[in-house]
Design an enzyme around this catalytic site. Structure first.
Site, PDB file in Angstrom:
ATOM      1  N   GLY C  11      40.211  33.739  37.097  1.00 30.83           N
ATOM      2  CA  GLY C  11      41.031  33.589  37.608  1.00 30.83           C
ATOM      3  C   GLY C  11      41.065  34.801  38.955  1.00 30.83           C
ATOM      4  N   ARG C  72      38.667  26.261  37.916  1.00 34.72           N
ATOM      5  CA  ARG C  72      38.374  25.996  36.481  1.00 34.72           C
ATOM      6  C   ARG C  72      37.565  25.182  37.027  1.00 34.72           C
ATOM      7  NH1 ARG C  72      42.955  28.510  34.784  1.00 34.72           N
ATOM      8  NH2 ARG C  72      42.827  30.376  33.924  1.00 34.72           N
ATOM      9  N   ASP C 103      34.173  36.336  31.870  1.00 31.93           N
ATOM     10  CA  ASP C 103      32.822  36.195  30.539  1.00 31.93           C
ATOM     11  C   ASP C 103      33.390  34.619  30.513  1.00 31.93           C
ATOM     12  OD1 ASP C 103      32.479  38.183  29.150  1.00 31.93           O
ATOM     13  OD2 ASP C 103      33.990  37.891  27.409  1.00 31.93           O
ATOM     14  N   THR C 125      37.755  40.644  36.979  1.00 30.51           N
ATOM     15  CA  THR C 125      38.977  40.114  36.274  1.00 30.51           C
ATOM     16  C   THR C 125      39.976  41.139  36.194  1.00 30.51           C
ATOM     17  OG1 THR C 125      40.066  39.698  34.445  1.00 30.51           O
ATOM     18  CG2 THR C 125      37.728  39.800  34.135  1.00 30.51           C
ATOM     19  N   ASP C 127      41.846  42.031  34.094  1.00 30.50           N
ATOM     20  CA  ASP C 127      42.632  42.299  32.290  1.00 30.50           C
ATOM     21  C   ASP C 127      41.461  42.966  31.601  1.00 30.50           C
ATOM     22  OD1 ASP C 127      44.415  40.568  33.049  1.00 30.50           O
ATOM     23  OD2 ASP C 127      42.439  38.654  32.186  1.00 30.50           O
ATOM     24  N   ASP C 129      38.870  42.711  30.120  1.00 26.70           N
ATOM     25  CA  ASP C 129      38.460  42.709  28.566  1.00 26.70           C
ATOM     26  C   ASP C 129      36.811  41.526  28.892  1.00 26.70           C
ATOM     27  OD1 ASP C 129      38.710  40.767  30.745  1.00 26.70           O
ATOM     28  OD2 ASP C 129      40.263  38.945  29.121  1.00 26.70           O
ATOM     29  N   ARG C 171      46.245  39.152  28.861  1.00 24.34           N
ATOM     30  CA  ARG C 171      44.903  38.486  27.938  1.00 24.34           C
ATOM     31  C   ARG C 171      45.691  39.127  26.447  1.00 24.34           C
ATOM     32  NH1 ARG C 171      40.596  34.198  29.967  1.00 24.34           N
ATOM     33  NH2 ARG C 171      39.448  36.974  30.413  1.00 24.34           N
TER      34      ARG C 171
END
Lengths: 320, 320, 320, 320
Positions: C11, C72, C103, C125, C127, C129, C171
């Site tokens: 993303g 992707r 990741d 990202t 997020d 995360d 997410r």
């Protein structure tokens, strides 16, 4: 396949890219070869131009400034400069040029039209000081930029019980000052179009609103009035309210354009190509009473417009 | 000292506070006692109101929403509800009310006027769907909010070669969709006022612009058309371009108002008090061709307005 | 002259362009030939890349998305895909690659490193995360975008005494929700990391704050919790407060990056080139406690991080 | 029921309201009576304060400035002023005060603590010039405001091939200048912490990037360096590039706070009340390495901090 050109001249204004995009897209769709001329009349005199296609103007509608760059060009005002431009036009067989800029740029467009290169002007200036238009490209964005900046000044003025005396752009016109001043709740708005008495219109007004409980103040001053530093000092001396002068500066010219500037730029670019398609030159596209219209350049340059005094009165009454 | 009131009704819109401020300030300056009525006609029926002064409306011009709160009021549409409101008006000797809202709110204002409480309507709705007005308070801010959000979507659509299918507000009207769509360079804009053929106007257009080298797409869909989820799926299936539906939602209603909404709100509030000062009721203040005008409410409710099809054509031609 | 490459994968996130710019500028200054690889690992497998110079990255630091595009790439996860990429790397004699992503992208970087192409990962990202980082590129911008949107929702929620139940991205992680929730004064914040009891943590809290005089409410729900539509219905049913669900959607991914994302992206890009200059691969650049550090990718992928529960407690206590 | 107070002192900063809100909410939740003291130490000396409750701080987290107002107070630095403050504290039985401000404000807090009124300081200043903190409330918002303004200047600088020489706030510290300068891609950043040679660091750098094809330039100059007008003239004279000086001014102090300033303000306010609850005074709450910590005020006032020279080197290398 006929060739037309597009250039931006004078001060840049947000929304110019929307107009360029509309000229290029509409030009291509109508079968023209469209040349992007760099740095205004300079690029025209020296042949600094390139062919644009539908994709040359992708992803520019949201960007401030002008992708064709702009410049002042004193040389173009000379007979030699004009001749160079005419020669370049002949070389590429230029059938028309869209000139995005202000009054000064339109004079060049008129002169080129007279010498056989049909030109159509589009009013692009944040100052809204073009007589034939109620509204010029960039004006709405500039007003909103001013408003956002003054909203920020208000936070700190309010926190410290201060008076902010703010100079905003507009050259000799008070359009930005008047509208942004109302939008920011300015206690007083000083514009070149309306004579003022500093004692009565600033000091007395401040004292009156102080009595009504107000402790912080915004005074908006048009560039054409100027003198904010001295005003701030005088206000502090006479009212005792700590006062600061701010000149907003060139920040007001930039930024991503508003909806209004993007839509108006698109409409005007489209109309300019329609005119060139019909073979019409020496015209200025304009917006009057929310409608797209067009005028003869000579006529347009001789028009006068006056600021809305009713709006000034509204400002005066409700900013207490 | 005569008493007048001000209320906001229906959906909130940025700029309503500017209108409230102008009514209160101008009311006070003209010698009225001004009551702020909370939560629209509900507050009127139950006497939920308070006296406002010059400082009650300080520092609100830059804030979205409405400091008087808003609500729908089915009870007010009943005879009992109307009677409650009339009784409250008698109690406080209400000489006039300014009603800021949409068509539904104006019907209430008309009925109150008929029963002896002169009311003046001010068009406040982001949807711009009031027939007598070219422009309603909140519309400019909402368009700009939509544009900023779609500009953000564009970043991610472009980075991933995607198509974003975006539903924007406007109830049964396509004004926000059309203008924001042009401003965002949408490949297609679907509005209730113009019939469309999905295959021709969306799929074929996308294919054509793909040939011209475009790899990411924005499709703007008015609320009155809807169905963005299905559209996104169909686009992905037929064009192979990864597509995502987004419904922008209530974020579009909020935010600090633009210059235009603050200035128009101020002008309209000022005019509404002028009308009440003259003893005139049953009027709607409106903006037409950039001028503040006013109409009989009956007349206003029977007007029709149509979307600018020229603008639609411009959009169609330049968004290739 | 050694060749290195840079790609963005997964993303997109605001600030990726700042990192690309730093890699290209720092690479060129250190004597590398820098290849921009388009659409992540896809471009690597199919040789879709171009040489970049100092000017290739001019005027991008302020733009959202990624000028190298992202995608992707399931094919890259297969042995054949990997082999294609390795072959392309051999062809252009690639001495190292900077991989900007999450990741999943780092796993690819690890595998390439193992096969002789030293890769350095940069955490990009929204997020936040990624276990080895306190902070990932795009996270700060996304939080601020969410906050601005919820500030707008607040205007309309407040005007109508409503409850807004807002789903925000992230997410499986609650970082955006927790921070934006505090920043917006959310009455309750629901995140996947902290178990909750809807009755106690939402309904009871709302009732308690109602008693303290509050009439409008913001509930922030992390994507990893979901279910905002049902929550809004249940809240309305149980508390009587009119409630609306909003899913903020992909708007959260875009927009001009904040200072923090631009500076962190710049620092990380610079560090990544330093590592490649030393011949080091299989590393992830990270930010920990406001310092730029780097880790072995294997190690980084096995780290765990946990959300700041103190912050959660602060949120709980002050949002009454 | 014990009484505590909260005040803001010195220059206002976005995020102060978040800290006030956290103090009031957390204070009330912990059973304190919380007094809002107006206009810093002035309000303390003259008893200008009011009891605040949970709702007193509703809807302020998103607003710039300080709802408690701020002021400088030379009188408080005298023995008489201090005695007045102590007397007021005795009258209302003040058990502790949270002081939000900068170094100067902390000295007052230390002196009050010494005389038996436990005070806890919270670092609130846009300049980030408090030695014990990596980060002060308002700093993140101010940096982002500067960045947005310079992004706008960039539009017009780029369109006209100009150089903008921009003075940004920070008093004697270069934090805002360094970070905003990196974020805006400034060609050179001049800060008080790093000596510079104008010829080498400005003129030569500009010439070098000109050779690499760059035609417009941003030079960021910290307030503590100053002299932008002369710099602009010198640049124009020596490089031939049209140059303009801009002083961004007080606009930098205002605006709705960012997520970071709202969250940090909330955390710090919460921690300050925890300290007062434990009966601890003479402390400063701080953020170090992204953690909330606290220090003895004496110790804090004697700390030194230095700017990140690595960051300066990154800036130097990638802004070519």
């Amino acid at each position: 396949m006929k060739t037309i050109g597009v250039l931006t001249s004078g001060g840049d204004a947000p929304g110019m890219n929307a107009a360029i995009r509309a000229v290029v897209r509409s030009g291509c769709e109508n079968g023209f070869r469209v040349m992007g001329i760099r740095r205004g009349y300079n690029g025209l005199m020296y042949g600094d131009m390139y062919e644009m296609n539908l994709r040359s103007v992708s992803n520019i509608i949201n960007r401030g400034g002008t992708i064709l760059y702009s410049a002042r060009s004193p040389e173009f005002k000379t007979e030699e400069g004009m001749q160079k431009a005419i020669n370049v036009c002949k070389e590429v067989d230029m059938q028309g040029i869209v000139v995005i800029g202000g009054d000064g740029s339109f004079r060049g467009a008129r002169d080129l039209s007279l010498r056989g290169v049909p030109c159509v002007g589009i009013p692009g200036t944040i100052d809204n000081d073009i007589a034939c238009c109620d509204y010029t490209i960039g004006y709405d964005t500039a007003m909103n930029t001013v408003m956002e900046m003054v909203d920020r000044l208000r936070d700190t003025s309010e926190s410290h019980d201060r008076c902010s005396v703010v100079e905003v752009m507009g050259r000799k016109a008070g359009y930005i000052a008047l509208n942004a001043g109302i939008a920011c709740g300015a206690t007083t708005i000083l514009i070149p179009e309306v004579p003022f008495d500093f004692e009565r219109d600033v000091i007395e007004r401040m004292r009156r609103t102080q009595k009504a409980g107000k402790r912080h103040f915004i005074i908006i001053v048009a560039e054409g009035v100027g003198g904010v530093q001295e005003m701030a000092e005088r206000i502090q001396r006479e009212t005792g309210v700590e006062s600061r002068a701010t000149i907003l500066g060139h920040v007001q010219r930039g930024g991503s354009p508003t909806v209004r500037d993007r839509v108006a730029g698109s409409q005007m670019g489209y109309r300019a190509v329609e005119l060139l398609k019909e073979g019409t030159g020496n015209r200025v596209v304009a917006m009057q009473k929310d409608q797209i219209v067009d005028f003869d350049i000579f006529e347009a340059l001789n028009m006068k417009k006056s600021i809305d005094l009713d709006l000034y009165r509204v400002a005066h009454e409700i900013s207490i």
